[in-house]
Design an enzyme around this catalytic site. Structure first.
Site, PDB file in Angstrom:
ATOM      1  N   GLU A   5       0.823  -1.208   0.000  1.00  0.00           N
ATOM      2  CA  GLU A   5       0.000   0.000   0.000  1.00  0.00           C
ATOM      3  C   GLU A   5       0.861   1.263   0.000  1.00  0.00           C
ATOM      4  OE1 GLU A   5      -3.639   0.318   2.107  1.00  0.00           O
ATOM      5  OE2 GLU A   5      -3.526  -1.734   2.835  1.00  0.00           O
ATOM      6  N   ASP A   6       0.440   2.213  -0.805  1.00  0.00           N
ATOM      7  CA  ASP A   6       0.949   3.589  -0.732  1.00  0.00           C
ATOM      8  C   ASP A   6       2.451   3.713  -0.959  1.00  0.00           C
ATOM      9  OD1 ASP A   6      -1.654   4.094  -0.031  1.00  0.00           O
ATOM     10  OD2 ASP A   6      -1.254   4.670   2.031  1.00  0.00           O
ATOM     11  N   CYS A  40      -6.145   4.881  -2.772  1.00  0.00           N
ATOM     12  CA  CYS A  40      -6.459   3.454  -2.790  1.00  0.00           C
ATOM     13  C   CYS A  40      -7.834   3.078  -3.330  1.00  0.00           C
ATOM     14  CB  CYS A  40      -6.274   2.862  -1.392  1.00  0.00           C
ATOM     15  SG  CYS A  40      -7.155   3.757  -0.091  1.00  0.00           S
ATOM     16  N   ASP A  62      -0.564  -0.261  -4.627  1.00  0.00           N
ATOM     17  CA  ASP A  62      -1.908   0.162  -5.043  1.00  0.00           C
ATOM     18  C   ASP A  62      -1.989   1.633  -5.450  1.00  0.00           C
ATOM     19  OD1 ASP A  62      -1.742   1.269  -2.491  1.00  0.00           O
ATOM     20  OD2 ASP A  62      -3.697   0.570  -1.830  1.00  0.00           O
TER      21      ASP A  62
END
Length: 608
Positions: free
Chosen positions: A34-35, A73, A236
């Site tokens: 993530e991120d 996201c 993502d």
């Protein structure tokens, strides 16, 4: 003895069938972090500590031009799960549940229908109504290990350790593995202690993410499945510090993507292990690509195109991206990227990039950056984030990877600008982009009609809407007569964008004042709110603030958010609305509601 032998032989056959037998169809494993932008050693980041993914890149194909469609996201994951471009379905705004048409299926469902076991561990966040039938199991315990013997699988593991929230609480400096004084900062960030600390802590989180990814890869080996499994690793969206996640620059949209093909399925690979490709791929393409790899027919409605497998198509020329509402703040940008340039069109250029977002400001680096701006200590590059945006931006990615030198006004790049401007315009039309409908109206339409269907119903005059939005965002005073004419258009969306044109022009739109006052009684609430904002710019206060205050009583949450966005910018002039702001908070106690977040900010500022 014979019975024992038969039992042993049966167990051996089961083992071979489960672990040792070659499959006709590949398993597919997604490892999703993530991120994070490509802050990995294999992408040339010498400060990163990512040995597992660096080694994985030596075994796979590294994609140098892989992009999320959105720099955050939920809209990105909407793209991934559907293979559809969110602005064509109304799933572009952060954390919304607007329905998609019945024929749009979450793609793992096609795997299930073709005999695959599908598991998701564990994040969904698809920005629309969930389709639970897509998965055999989806939980924090979901795993491909629960499939039947010999059953192929499609499995997703989400690693959230690198998520933005990982820097909300600062780790003591002495416990950091990466030195804040040595961390490389992008040129748009000031070298505050908080900024350097957040960056160092983020690199620590990426190191842990790399360790977790390595564990998943080793587990696959341990299960004897590596030789039957195509493995994707990607993030993502980009991130996570200010001006990356949520923003349509390279820092928000460019992602790492590495795909490893086992020898059995090497014919499906675009190159040899350890090589890289500059092919442009986007999240739109991921669903059709994995269906293609598994030999599953790609449904005709899917907008993305396969870049691997028997159904792959010619390489795309452009990667398209978008920005809509981010939590409690409204914005609208579209972007086009080819292999050398990024073009951005800001349709609400009067809104600064640094609109306050409660969640973003939880990172200590953000208040420190804001403090430096207010103290006048930022250089020209660092303060751009806090100023109004240009209508158009153009960046040479090779020379300017941080996107800080806008070439849109440079005559030498006129041809490039015109080409990418046209590419953006054409895609907005082709994709039937419903993001230009103000969300207060968009949410109302979605109650009776999926927005994808509405866009194609003949009721959405997209070409005129886009034409008006382009005029409105141009900052050209010469367009004012046409803008004033469209203030009286029959279409509320056209009227809304015409009002936006007067907001962008500010005092130069004074000749529209009488018509804007009439629009305070417009039947569409989003037009009334926009007219109030424009009149505030032109020096009026009482009637516009009264209109905004009344909007806070609306049952339409997105109307309340729109009104609060305006009230938050006018300081003490908003005082007559404060009681309605307080009433809104009493009636909406959930901190997660975006109108609540915006309302709290107004009252917090009033108390200072």
């Amino acid at each position: 003895m014979k019975k024992q032998f038969l039992v042993l032989f049966a167990l051996l056959l089961a083992f071979v069938k489960t672990y040792g037998q070659k499959q006709d169809r590949p398993n597919i494993l997604w490892i999703v972090s993530e991120d994070n932008s490509p802050f990995l050693g294999c992408y040339g980041d010498t400060f990163a500590t990512t040995p597992n993914l660096d080694n994985f890149a030596k075994q796979g194909i590294l994609y140098k031009n892989a992009f999320a469609t959105a720099p955050v996201c939920a809209p990105s994951r909407s793209t991934l799960i559907t293979g559809m471009y969110p602005p064509s379905m109304g799933t572009e705004h952060m954390r919304s549940t607007y329905p998609v048409p019945d024929f749009v299926k979450f793609f793992p469902r096609y795997f299930r229908e073709n005999g695959y076991y599908t598991s998701n561990n564990a994040k969904k966040d698809y920005n629309t109504i969930d389709q639970t039938e897509a998965w055999d199991e989806s939980s924090n315990k979901a795993t491909y290990k629960n499939r039947k013997p010999g059953q192929p699988f499609f499995a997703v593991f989400n690693l959230n350790v690198s998520h933005e929230s990982g820097i909300h609480v600062s780790v003591p400096t002495e416990k950091l593995k990466h030195d804040p004084e040595k961390v490389p900062l992008p040129p748009y960030h000031p070298k505050t202690p908080e900024m350097k600390h957040d960056w160092a802590q983020y690199y620590d989180k990426l190191e842990e993410m790399d360790r977790q990814a390595g564990e998943l890869l080793r587990e696959l080996e341990k299960e004897g499945l590596a030789e039957n499994t195509i493995v994707f690793y990607y993030a993502d969206n980009g991130g996570i510090l200010g001006r990356s996640k949520r923003f349509v620059y390279e820092s928000g949209l460019k992602i790492p993507l590495i795909i490893r093909f086992p020898e059995q399925f090497s014919s499906l690979a675009p190159g040899k292990p350890g090589t890289a490709t500059d092919r442009i791929v986007t999240f739109n393409d991921f669903a059709p690509t994995v269906l293609s790899l598994a030999g599953i027919t790609i449904p005709s409605y899917i907008q993305g195109k396969a870049f691997l497998g028997k159904q792959q198509v010619k390489e795309r020329a452009y990667a398209y991206g978008f920005r809509g509402r981010m939590d409690e703040r409204t914005d609208l940008s579209r972007t086009v990227r080819d292999k050398k340039y990024r073009y951005i069109r800001n349709y609400l250029p009067h809104k600064i990039s640094a609109q306050y977002l409660e969640y973003l400001w939880k990172a200590p680096s953000m208040p420190s950056w804001e403090a430096e701006f207010k103290a006048g200590r930022l250089n020209d590059v660092q303060k751009q984030f806090w100023l109004e945006k240009p209508s158009e931006q153009l960046f040479d990615i090779e020379k300017d990877p941080h996107n800080i030198h806008n070439l849109a006004g440079d005559p030498k790049y006129k041809d490039v600008l015109l080409k990418l401007r046209k590419a953006n315009h054409d895609w907005v039309i082709e994709s039937q982009d419903v993001g230009f409908i103000p969300e207060a109206l968009l949410s109302k339409i979605s109650e009776t009609t999926p927005l994808y269907d509405y866009a194609r119903s003949g009721r959405y005059d997209l070409k005129k809407v886009i034409e008006t939005a382009e005029i409105a965002s141009s900052r050209e005073k010469s367009k004012l007569p046409e803008i004033i004419k469209r203030l009286s258009d029959n279409d509320p969306v056209v009227r809304y964008w015409a009002v936006i044109g007067t907001i962008v022009l500010k005092n130069e739109a004074v000749s529209a004042k009488s018509r804007l006052n009439e629009l305070l009684n417009d039947p569409e609430i989003s037009v009334r709110i926009a007219a109030s904002e424009s009149l505030l710019n032109l020096g009026e206060t009482e009637k516009p603030v009264q209109t905004l205050s009344e909007a806070l009583k609306s049952e339409n949450q997105m109307a309340r958010v729109q009104a609060l966005n305006v009230l938050e910018t006018i300081g003490t002039k908003a005082k007559p609305s404060f009681q309605n702001v307080r009433n809104l908070l009493k009636g909406n106690p959930k901190d997660s509601d975006y109108d609540v977040r915006a309302a709290k900010k107004i009252l917090d500022e009033a108390e200072k």
